[in-house]
Design an enzyme around this catalytic site. Sequence first.
Site, PDB file in Angstrom:
ATOM      1  N   ASP A 158     -12.041  -6.909  -2.208  1.00  0.00           N
ATOM      2  CA  ASP A 158     -12.910  -8.083  -1.993  1.00  0.00           C
ATOM      3  C   ASP A 158     -14.280  -7.608  -1.568  1.00  0.00           C
ATOM      4  O   ASP A 158     -14.479  -6.423  -1.311  1.00  0.00           O
ATOM      5  CB  ASP A 158     -12.289  -8.982  -0.911  1.00  0.00           C
ATOM      6  CG  ASP A 158     -12.161  -8.252   0.414  1.00  0.00           C
ATOM      7  OD1 ASP A 158     -13.131  -8.255   1.170  1.00  0.00           O
ATOM      8  OD2 ASP A 158     -11.109  -7.629   0.691  1.00  0.00           O
TER       9      ASP A 158
ATOM     10  N   GLU B 112       0.817  -1.225   0.000  1.00  0.00           N
ATOM     11  CA  GLU B 112       0.000   0.000   0.000  1.00  0.00           C
ATOM     12  C   GLU B 112       0.847   1.269   0.000  1.00  0.00           C
ATOM     13  O   GLU B 112       0.294   2.368  -0.174  1.00  0.00           O
ATOM     14  CB  GLU B 112      -0.954  -0.010   1.203  1.00  0.00           C
ATOM     15  CG  GLU B 112      -2.011  -1.100   1.068  1.00  0.00           C
ATOM     16  CD  GLU B 112      -2.873  -1.300   2.302  1.00  0.00           C
ATOM     17  OE1 GLU B 112      -4.022  -1.736   2.163  1.00  0.00           O
ATOM     18  OE2 GLU B 112      -2.381  -1.058   3.437  1.00  0.00           O
TER      19      GLU B 112
HETATM   20  N1  SAH Z   1      -2.273 -10.566   4.290  1.00  0.00           N
HETATM   21  C1  SAH Z   1      -1.991  -9.497   5.205  1.00  0.00           C
HETATM   22  C2  SAH Z   1      -3.160  -9.237   6.122  1.00  0.00           C
HETATM   23  C3  SAH Z   1      -4.259  -8.520   5.410  1.00  0.00           C
HETATM   24  S1  SAH Z   1      -5.526  -8.029   6.499  1.00  0.00           S
HETATM   25  C4  SAH Z   1      -0.768  -9.847   6.028  1.00  0.00           C
HETATM   26  O1  SAH Z   1      -0.426 -11.010   6.094  1.00  0.00           O
HETATM   27  O2  SAH Z   1      -0.163  -8.923   6.557  1.00  0.00           O
HETATM   28  C5  SAH Z   1      -6.506  -7.069   5.400  1.00  0.00           C
HETATM   29  C6  SAH Z   1      -6.031  -5.648   5.158  1.00  0.00           C
HETATM   30  O3  SAH Z   1      -6.745  -5.097   4.083  1.00  0.00           O
HETATM   31  C7  SAH Z   1      -6.281  -4.719   6.330  1.00  0.00           C
HETATM   32  O4  SAH Z   1      -5.236  -3.765   6.416  1.00  0.00           O
HETATM   33  C8  SAH Z   1      -7.629  -4.051   6.007  1.00  0.00           C
HETATM   34  O5  SAH Z   1      -7.596  -2.659   6.227  1.00  0.00           O
HETATM   35  C9  SAH Z   1      -7.874  -4.318   4.533  1.00  0.00           C
HETATM   36  N2  SAH Z   1      -9.050  -5.143   4.186  1.00  0.00           N
HETATM   37  C10 SAH Z   1      -9.287  -5.601   2.931  1.00  0.00           C
HETATM   38  N3  SAH Z   1     -10.397  -6.351   2.892  1.00  0.00           N
HETATM   39  C11 SAH Z   1     -10.898  -6.376   4.150  1.00  0.00           C
HETATM   40  C12 SAH Z   1     -12.025  -7.011   4.738  1.00  0.00           C
HETATM   41  N4  SAH Z   1     -12.838  -7.781   4.034  1.00  0.00           N
HETATM   42  N5  SAH Z   1     -12.236  -6.822   6.072  1.00  0.00           N
HETATM   43  C13 SAH Z   1     -11.422  -6.043   6.803  1.00  0.00           C
HETATM   44  N6  SAH Z   1     -10.317  -5.434   6.295  1.00  0.00           N
HETATM   45  C14 SAH Z   1     -10.047  -5.585   4.984  1.00  0.00           C
END
Ligand code: SAH
Length: 237
Positions: free
Chosen positions: A197, A11
């Site tokens: 998503d 990001e």
């Molecule tokens: N794969 C990452 C974790 C991602 S968590 C790791 O291993 O570090 C998801 C991130 O994307 C968070 O920062 C959140 O702000 C955003 N996000 C995207 N889709 C989301 C959802 N369905 N629910 C909550 N946050 C979501």
Amino acid sequence: MIGIIGAMDIEISLLTAAMSDCEEFTCCSQKFLWGRIGGCEVVVSKCGIGKVNAAMCASIMILKFGADIIINTGVAGALDRSLKQLDLVISSAFVQHDIDLSPIGIEPGLIPENGSVSIASDAELSALALSLAPSPDGAKAITGVIATGDQFIADSGRAADIAARFGAAACDMEGGAIAQVCAMSGIKLIALRCISDNADGSAGLSFDEFAPQAADKCSNMVLRLLDAIAKKDGQAI
Ligand code: SAH
């Protein structure tokens, strides 16, 4: 000074690549890149996932780097069912959907000290961002409420509940925490969130497929917003 916060490396990578006169600082285990992007003085950080990381990062940006505007950039789950992957949500307001004191008679989402469930985004910044949309690739852009919690939402029932209760367009895990810090500190905030998503049963797979592209699209929007802020040259903003 504009603080730019993303939760993950994907990001902020386009943004750090666009920086000049860059110096690196570490504070409370978080890394801050301080320098310029075009005509703006910026500090950019990957805060890590979740509300505590995000609140700490925003606080450091304000107290240590003198940020007076914060831009939160990144990917999000769609709650508004008209949104598709790679569409953009520009914050109008923020809520923390996982705050729940309802067993003792307090409205869900309300932190009593805050006085209201939702915290407004900076209206001028949101209008400016919306004026830059649609993006050159034609993806949809709307303004809407960002619902934040320390949970990855991957259930259509839960997504519908959050959407209905808070009138939210998208869910994330950082924006509402940054909003609380900014509101308590009198700092302007906008979030630009690109959909990775649908916060439903397919969210995990969709996130893996779309997050890198969505993160880049959001970063490109941040670059356009910075350019527009620089052109306004501190007049209205
Ligand atoms: N794969 C990452 C974790 C991602 S968590 C790791 O291993 O570090 C998801 C991130 O994307 C968070 O920062 C959140 O702000 C955003 N996000 C995207 N889709 C989301 C959802 N369905 N629910 C909550 N946050 C979501």
